[in-house]
Every structure is written in C-alpha cells, then in structure tokens.
Scaffold this motif. Structure first.
Motif, short mmCIF file in Angstrom:
data_model
loop_
_atom_site.label_atom_id
_atom_site.label_comp_id
_atom_site.label_asym_id
_atom_site.label_seq_id
_atom_site.Cartn_x
_atom_site.Cartn_y
_atom_site.Cartn_z
N LEU A 13 -110.85 37.20 30.18
CA LEU A 13 -111.18 35.82 30.53
C LEU A 13 -112.52 35.77 31.25
CD1 LEU A 13 -109.38 33.24 30.06
CD2 LEU A 13 -108.17 35.41 29.81
N ASN A 14 -113.27 34.71 31.02
CA ASN A 14 -114.53 34.49 31.72
C ASN A 14 -114.50 33.28 32.64
OD1 ASN A 14 -116.00 36.69 30.70
ND2 ASN A 14 -116.51 35.56 28.83
N HIS A 15 -113.77 32.23 32.23
CA HIS A 15 -113.83 30.99 33.01
C HIS A 15 -112.52 30.23 32.85
CE1 HIS A 15 -116.49 27.28 34.23
NE2 HIS A 15 -115.86 27.84 35.26
N VAL A 16 -111.98 29.74 33.96
CA VAL A 16 -110.82 28.85 33.96
C VAL A 16 -111.23 27.58 34.71
CG1 VAL A 16 -109.11 30.67 33.75
CG2 VAL A 16 -109.85 29.95 36.03
N LEU A 17 -110.83 26.41 34.19
CA LEU A 17 -111.31 25.15 34.76
C LEU A 17 -110.28 24.05 34.57
CD1 LEU A 17 -113.92 23.73 35.97
CD2 LEU A 17 -114.43 23.06 33.63
N PHE A 18 -109.93 23.36 35.67
CA PHE A 18 -109.08 22.17 35.60
C PHE A 18 -109.94 20.94 35.28
CE2 PHE A 18 -106.47 24.86 38.37
CZ PHE A 18 -105.18 24.60 37.90
N ASN A 19 -109.32 19.95 34.65
CA ASN A 19 -110.02 18.67 34.50
C ASN A 19 -109.90 17.87 35.80
OD1 ASN A 19 -107.30 17.94 34.37
ND2 ASN A 19 -107.64 16.36 32.82
N LEU A 25 -105.94 22.19 31.64
CA LEU A 25 -106.65 23.41 32.01
C LEU A 25 -107.36 23.95 30.78
CD1 LEU A 25 -107.09 25.90 33.98
CD2 LEU A 25 -105.00 26.84 32.97
N VAL A 26 -108.62 24.33 30.96
CA VAL A 26 -109.38 24.96 29.87
C VAL A 26 -109.67 26.40 30.25
CG1 VAL A 26 -111.56 24.96 28.59
CG2 VAL A 26 -110.41 22.81 29.05
N THR A 27 -109.47 27.32 29.30
CA THR A 27 -109.75 28.74 29.54
C THR A 27 -110.69 29.24 28.44
OG1 THR A 27 -107.81 29.44 28.25
CG2 THR A 27 -107.52 29.11 30.63
N ALA A 28 -111.65 30.08 28.83
CA ALA A 28 -112.62 30.63 27.89
C ALA A 28 -112.75 32.13 28.12
CB ALA A 28 -113.98 29.95 28.06
N GLY A 29 -112.96 32.88 27.03
CA GLY A 29 -112.99 34.32 27.17
C GLY A 29 -113.96 35.01 26.23
N LYS A 30 -113.89 36.33 26.26
CA LYS A 30 -114.79 37.15 25.45
C LYS A 30 -114.37 37.23 23.99
CE LYS A 30 -116.67 40.04 29.14
NZ LYS A 30 -116.84 41.41 29.67
N ASP A 31 -113.20 36.67 23.66
CA ASP A 31 -112.74 36.68 22.27
C ASP A 31 -113.26 35.49 21.48
OD1 ASP A 31 -111.32 34.73 23.54
OD2 ASP A 31 -109.33 35.53 23.08
N SER A 32 -114.18 34.73 22.06
CA SER A 32 -114.80 33.52 21.48
C SER A 32 -113.86 32.32 21.47
CB SER A 32 -115.34 33.79 20.06
OG SER A 32 -114.31 33.78 19.09
N ASN A 33 -112.67 32.46 22.04
CA ASN A 33 -111.70 31.37 22.05
C ASN A 33 -111.87 30.47 23.27
OD1 ASN A 33 -110.57 32.30 19.71
ND2 ASN A 33 -108.86 33.34 20.71
N THR A 57 -118.99 29.97 29.95
CA THR A 57 -118.61 28.88 30.85
C THR A 57 -118.27 27.64 30.05
OG1 THR A 57 -120.90 28.14 31.11
CG2 THR A 57 -120.07 29.68 32.76
N VAL A 58 -117.50 26.76 30.69
CA VAL A 58 -117.16 25.45 30.12
C VAL A 58 -117.25 24.39 31.21
CG1 VAL A 58 -115.68 26.29 28.25
CG2 VAL A 58 -114.70 25.91 30.52
N ASP A 59 -117.40 23.14 30.79
CA ASP A 59 -117.36 22.03 31.73
C ASP A 59 -116.80 20.81 31.00
OD1 ASP A 59 -117.66 20.76 34.17
OD2 ASP A 59 -119.69 20.07 33.76
N THR A 302 -105.57 31.80 37.73
CA THR A 302 -106.40 33.00 37.71
C THR A 302 -106.47 33.52 36.28
OG1 THR A 302 -104.47 34.40 38.19
CG2 THR A 302 -105.78 33.67 40.07
N GLY A 303 -107.66 33.99 35.90
CA GLY A 303 -107.85 34.58 34.57
C GLY A 303 -108.42 35.97 34.73
#
Length: 326
Positions: A13-19, A25-33, A57-59, A302-303
């Motif tokens: 995982l690279n980034h976890v973010l609540f709206n 919740l949005v999660t982004a990682g190294k698997d391109s997902n 990262t995401v926003d 946590t990611g």
C-alpha cells in the motif's frame, strides 16, 4: 477493537484516504490498483482501473464526486467516484507522485519526479466543472528540488502551496509567481508523509530518520517531536483528541526474518502535547506505509507493505477515557 482487514491489493500500500464525510475509504498501492471501500462494514464498493504503474497518492473532492490520482506510469487521472470511470488523463514525460485538489477544487497540483534530464516539478491545472471540458494545459509549473517531492498541500486560501521532499525540507511556494518563498530543513532524511491538522494551523511530517514532527504552518517552527526506534512512513493527527498516530517499521528489505514486535510494525499512538506513546495496535507483519484518522475521529486505517489494509473503529471507552491522566 477488532479491525476489518481489507484485502484488495496484491502489492504494498502507498496511500489510504477517507473522504470528507468519513463513509468512504480509498486505498492505492504498487499493484496499480485503486480501491473504494465502505467504512462502516469494510465492504469494497468498487475500483478505479486504468493505471499501468504504481499509484502513489490520491485525493478526493469535498463532495466525494471526483477522485484525483498520481502514478508512476507518468500520468495523473481524474475519476468519477460514482461510476469508477476515468474522466481525464494528464500525461507527463516523468512519473507523477503527489496530488492535491485546492480548497474549492477549482485547481489541482501534481508533482512529477526527476527523470532523465528533467528536475522534479509541481504542475498546476484548472479543474473544469464539466469533465467534458477538462483541459490538460498547465497554468503554471514550478521547478522543484533535486530529489522527489513526496506530498503537497494548499494553504493560505490557495495562495501558497507546501511541499515535502526527499531532502528532508518543507518548502512554501507562491502559487502566483511560482517562487519558493520559505523553506526549512525539518529532517535528516526523506519526508515520507505530511498531513495537515483539521484547522490547517499546523501539520505533521513523518520521516525515515525515525522521527515525526509537529510543525506550525506559517513559521515552520517545530512544536513537538515524536521519536521511534524504526523509520516512520506516515503520521496522522486526530481531529478530536490530542493524539498522534504513526506507522512505519524496519525497512522492508530487511524484514524477512523479523518478528512483528521487533520490527515495530504496530500502529502507535502518541500524546500530541506530552510526546509519550500510550497505546498501539498490532496486526500487520510488515512496515506500515500509510495511516489516516477518519474526519470524525471515531476510526483509523493503516495500509502496509504486505498489501493488507486494517480498518479500526474505536471502542466506546476510547471516548470516555481522560487521556491527559493516562
């Protein structure tokens, strides 16, 4: 406080973010997902498919209608939160890393990494109200430091932008002139994460030099420092209590024979004022790469490097305990 374990990623995982409302919740990682989850029950609501490389990262917009992502496939993309469809693609010649909507979401800032003969940069775009009218034209480009820019945040009513980078320096940029108007060396090594307080008056940085620092937004004065025995990859501030959440752990390349406790893979809670650790949450068996509090402070996420996301909802006694006396 039994967590939901969200298993939607096959790589770190690279980034976890609540709206803004805290129900998504949005999660982004190294698997391109990029995955979207409901926070009340940990069920996956959907995904955003299209990136061909690591998503850094995401926003999200305040109304949770649009998502911005920056990835190593040299693109930043706008997505519909309702349908998961890609609305627009900003194409670069360099990998993109940090991404952030401005207050009001009329603008967006995206950082690109140094690559070949290019230096790091921060690029600004106008965000159209109608996605069909969106343009990829840059309205301004700032030339950044030698190393990568890891996070950006809009402050001062969108007049200035804060950036953190690999050289351990936080910089303030004038958005109109494109000039760096202030900078401060806060860490000896890379700043991995930078998150703002709810009111924007201060922010917290996390560094692989094993410290997290609470910093005044206007003066860059270090107000408090939180120390760990292992690199800190992410840090977040509670919106309701004087609590700091940090995540990190022993370097991922050296963890194959490390016990979870020895690797400092717990999510650790510090008192914001007294800088003392008072609790931790175990469960991950690799370094935690990203942490976040929900906007109402009732849960945290946590990611980690192993690809798992752990979503915790606090028990009732968390809200009734006098933490200043613990």
């Amino acid at each position: 406080m039994r967590p939901y374990v969200l298993q939607g990623h096959t790589r770190p995982l690279n980034h976890v973010l609540f709206n803004a409302e805290g129900d998504l919740l949005v999660t982004a990682g190294k698997d391109s997902n990029i995955n979207l989850w409901w926070t009340d029950n940990g069920v996956r609501a959907g995904s955003f498919d299209g990136h061909n490389g690591v998503v850094w990262t995401v926003d999200m917009t305040y109304d949770s209608k649009m998502l911005l992502s920056a990835a190593g496939d040299s693109s930043a993309r706008l997505w519909s939160m309702e349908t998961g469809a890609e609305l627009f693609k900003f194409q670069f010649n360099e990998p993109a890393r940090a991404s952030k909507f401005s207050v009001g979401e009329k603008l967006a800032a995206v950082s690109t990494d140094p690559f070949m003969n290019s230096k790091s940069a921060i690029r600004f775009f106008r965000i159209a109200e109608d996605p069909r009218e969106q343009s990829g034209e840059e309205i301004l480009q700032l030339t950044g430091p030698v190393g990568r820019i890891t996070r950006v945040h809009w402050v001062d009513g969108n007049r200035t932008l804060l950036s953190s980078s690999e050289d351990g320096i936080v910089r303030r940029w004038d958005v109109e002139t494109g000039k760096c108007v202030a900078q401060e060396t806060l860490h000896k090594k890379q700043i991995s994460d930078m998150q703002m307080s709810a009111d924007g008056t201060h922010f917290i940085t996390a560094s692989i030099d094993s410290t997290a620092k609470l910093v005044d937004t206007q003066t860059f004065e270090v107000l408090k420092e939180y120390k760990s025995a292992a690199p800190i990859n992410s840090a977040a501030l509670s919106p309701i209590f004087d609590h700091v959440l940090i995540g990190g752990g022993q370097d991922a390349a050296a963890v194959t024979m490390t016990a979870a406790k020895a690797g400092y893979f717990e999510a650790r809670f510090f008192h914001k004022v007294f800088c003392e650790e008072f609790a931790n949450a175990r469960g991950h068996f690799s370094p935690i790469n990203s942490v976040a509090f929900s906007p109402d402070g009732t849960s945290f996420v946590t990611g980690a490097e192993e690809g798992n996301v752990r979503l915790h909802h606090f028990d009732a006694d968390y809200f009734t305990t006098n933490w200043d006396r613990v």
